[in-house]
Scaffold this motif. Structure first.
Motif, PDB file in Angstrom:
ATOM      1  N   ALA A   1       9.615  -6.013 -13.591  1.00 27.44           N
ATOM      2  CA  ALA A   1       8.444  -5.128 -13.616  1.00 27.44           C
ATOM      3  C   ALA A   1       8.778  -3.821 -12.918  1.00 27.44           C
ATOM      4  N   ASN A   2       8.280  -2.713 -13.470  1.00 23.50           N
ATOM      5  CA  ASN A   2       8.478  -1.407 -12.869  1.00 23.50           C
ATOM      6  C   ASN A   2       7.255  -0.537 -13.156  1.00 23.50           C
ATOM      7  N   LYS A   3       7.306   0.698 -12.684  1.00 27.38           N
ATOM      8  CA  LYS A   3       6.154   1.586 -12.863  1.00 27.38           C
ATOM      9  C   LYS A   3       5.856   1.835 -14.336  1.00 27.38           C
ATOM     10  N   GLU A   4       6.883   1.878 -15.155  1.00 29.39           N
ATOM     11  CA  GLU A   4       6.679   2.096 -16.588  1.00 29.39           C
ATOM     12  C   GLU A   4       5.838   0.965 -17.186  1.00 29.39           C
ATOM     13  N   SER A   5       6.088  -0.247 -16.748  1.00 32.94           N
ATOM     14  CA  SER A   5       5.310  -1.387 -17.217  1.00 32.94           C
ATOM     15  C   SER A   5       3.846  -1.245 -16.808  1.00 32.94           C
ATOM     16  N   VAL A   6       3.602  -0.771 -15.583  1.00 28.46           N
ATOM     17  CA  VAL A   6       2.228  -0.568 -15.104  1.00 28.46           C
ATOM     18  C   VAL A   6       1.554   0.544 -15.900  1.00 28.46           C
ATOM     19  N   VAL A   7       2.282   1.611 -16.187  1.00 25.65           N
ATOM     20  CA  VAL A   7       1.714   2.707 -16.985  1.00 25.65           C
ATOM     21  C   VAL A   7       1.330   2.198 -18.370  1.00 25.65           C
ATOM     22  N   ARG A   8       2.172   1.380 -18.968  1.00 23.18           N
ATOM     23  CA  ARG A   8       1.856   0.816 -20.286  1.00 23.18           C
ATOM     24  C   ARG A   8       0.654  -0.129 -20.215  1.00 23.18           C
TER      25      ARG A   8
ATOM     26  N   GLY B   1       5.965  -3.531 -23.934  1.00 25.72           N
ATOM     27  CA  GLY B   1       6.772  -3.202 -22.759  1.00 25.72           C
ATOM     28  C   GLY B   1       6.082  -3.522 -21.444  1.00 25.72           C
ATOM     29  N   ILE B   2       5.189  -4.515 -21.465  1.00 23.23           N
ATOM     30  CA  ILE B   2       4.475  -4.925 -20.254  1.00 23.23           C
ATOM     31  C   ILE B   2       5.118  -6.211 -19.749  1.00 23.23           C
ATOM     32  N   VAL B   3       5.512  -6.193 -18.476  1.00 22.91           N
ATOM     33  CA  VAL B   3       6.229  -7.315 -17.890  1.00 22.91           C
ATOM     34  C   VAL B   3       5.356  -7.950 -16.809  1.00 22.91           C
ATOM     35  N   SER B   4       5.336  -9.273 -16.767  1.00 27.26           N
ATOM     36  CA  SER B   4       4.553  -9.967 -15.747  1.00 27.26           C
ATOM     37  C   SER B   4       5.230  -9.839 -14.384  1.00 27.26           C
ATOM     38  N   CYS B   5       4.412  -9.949 -13.345  1.00 28.36           N
ATOM     39  CA  CYS B   5       4.922  -9.876 -11.981  1.00 28.36           C
ATOM     40  C   CYS B   5       3.913 -10.544 -11.062  1.00 28.36           C
ATOM     41  N   SER B   6       4.221 -10.580  -9.778  1.00 31.31           N
ATOM     42  CA  SER B   6       3.262 -11.135  -8.819  1.00 31.31           C
ATOM     43  C   SER B   6       2.155 -10.116  -8.577  1.00 31.31           C
ATOM     44  N   LEU B   7       1.053 -10.593  -8.029  1.00 32.30           N
ATOM     45  CA  LEU B   7      -0.069  -9.696  -7.756  1.00 32.30           C
ATOM     46  C   LEU B   7       0.316  -8.633  -6.735  1.00 32.30           C
TER      47      LEU B   7
ATOM     48  N   THR C   1       3.279  -7.359  -6.207  1.00 30.48           N
ATOM     49  CA  THR C   1       4.146  -6.388  -6.878  1.00 30.48           C
ATOM     50  C   THR C   1       3.314  -5.447  -7.729  1.00 30.48           C
ATOM     51  N   LEU C   2       2.329  -5.985  -8.442  1.00 30.66           N
ATOM     52  CA  LEU C   2       1.451  -5.143  -9.254  1.00 30.66           C
ATOM     53  C   LEU C   2       0.711  -4.144  -8.378  1.00 30.66           C
TER      54      LEU C   2
ATOM     55  N   PHE D   1      -4.215   1.184  -7.363  1.00 32.90           N
ATOM     56  CA  PHE D   1      -4.629  -0.152  -7.764  1.00 32.90           C
ATOM     57  C   PHE D   1      -6.137  -0.209  -7.983  1.00 32.90           C
ATOM     58  N   ASP D   2      -6.901   0.568  -7.216  1.00 35.59           N
ATOM     59  CA  ASP D   2      -8.353   0.579  -7.410  1.00 35.59           C
ATOM     60  C   ASP D   2      -8.714   1.059  -8.813  1.00 35.59           C
ATOM     61  N   GLY D   3      -8.002   2.064  -9.295  1.00 37.29           N
ATOM     62  CA  GLY D   3      -8.231   2.539 -10.653  1.00 37.29           C
ATOM     63  C   GLY D   3      -7.854   1.499 -11.690  1.00 37.29           C
ATOM     64  N   LEU D   4      -6.744   0.799 -11.452  1.00 36.52           N
ATOM     65  CA  LEU D   4      -6.314  -0.269 -12.355  1.00 36.52           C
ATOM     66  C   LEU D   4      -7.346  -1.397 -12.361  1.00 36.52           C
ATOM     67  N   GLU D   5      -7.881  -1.721 -11.201  1.00 34.33           N
ATOM     68  CA  GLU D   5      -8.894  -2.771 -11.094  1.00 34.33           C
ATOM     69  C   GLU D   5     -10.161  -2.378 -11.859  1.00 34.33           C
TER      70      GLU D   5
END
Length: 165
Positions: A3-10, A50-56, A58-59, A70-74
């Protein structure tokens, strides 16, 4: 794949698409389960997107350096869950309600970008000052001075710190 930032952006892009057009995703059972909790969202994996699983944790760490954190993602996760749980009535294009929803969404985006722009302006001016001082001042230990000042600059960036990973 890690998992990386690119995965979070996707993932953020996917959640925005779910909010905008939930009908497209009503058949995706994995996604419906993923938006029900933070832990399930972290475990969500979609190789096509391109989304990879990870621990909470790490996310949370990766999301803190992206967009509204993370608040925006939530908030996107919760809104996506609402969008998938009940089909919303289609507003006519150009209706007052639709225009107001778009206006509110754009105002939120602009507000977030204004904060980022102000922070980056401060960082750029601090970096320019640091460069000038490193050139002009007669320093005994340039490396120590650089480390001190770059630490101060990283503190200005706060959680949205840009690191070489």
């Amino acid at each position: 794949m890690k998992a990386n930032k690119e995965s979070v952006v996707r993932l953020i892009e996917l959640l925005n698409q779910v909010i905008d057009t939930p009908a497209q995703f009503l058949g995706d059972d994995d996604l419906r389960v993923a938006v029900k909790s933070q832990l399930k969202l972290a475990e969500y994996n979609n190789s096509e997107r391109g989304i990879v699983s990870c621990s909470l944790n790490t996310l949370k760490k990766l999301a803190s350096g992206v967009g509204e954190g993370f608040d925006g993602l939530e908030a996107l996760r919760v809104e996506s869950g609402r969008a998938l749980s009940k089909p919303r009535p289609k507003n006519k294009p150009g209706s007052r309600r639709t225009l107001q929803e778009h206006k509110t969404k754009l105002e939120s985006i602009v507000s977030s970008q204004d904060v980022d722009l102000q922070r980056l302006n401060l960082v750029i001016s601090a970096m320019a000052k640091l460069c000038k001082e490193l050139v002009e001042l007669e320093l005994l230990d340039r490396k120590a001075y650089y480390d001190l000042e770059i630490g101060r600059i990283y503190n200005m960036l706060g959680e949205r710190r840009l690191k070489n990973e």
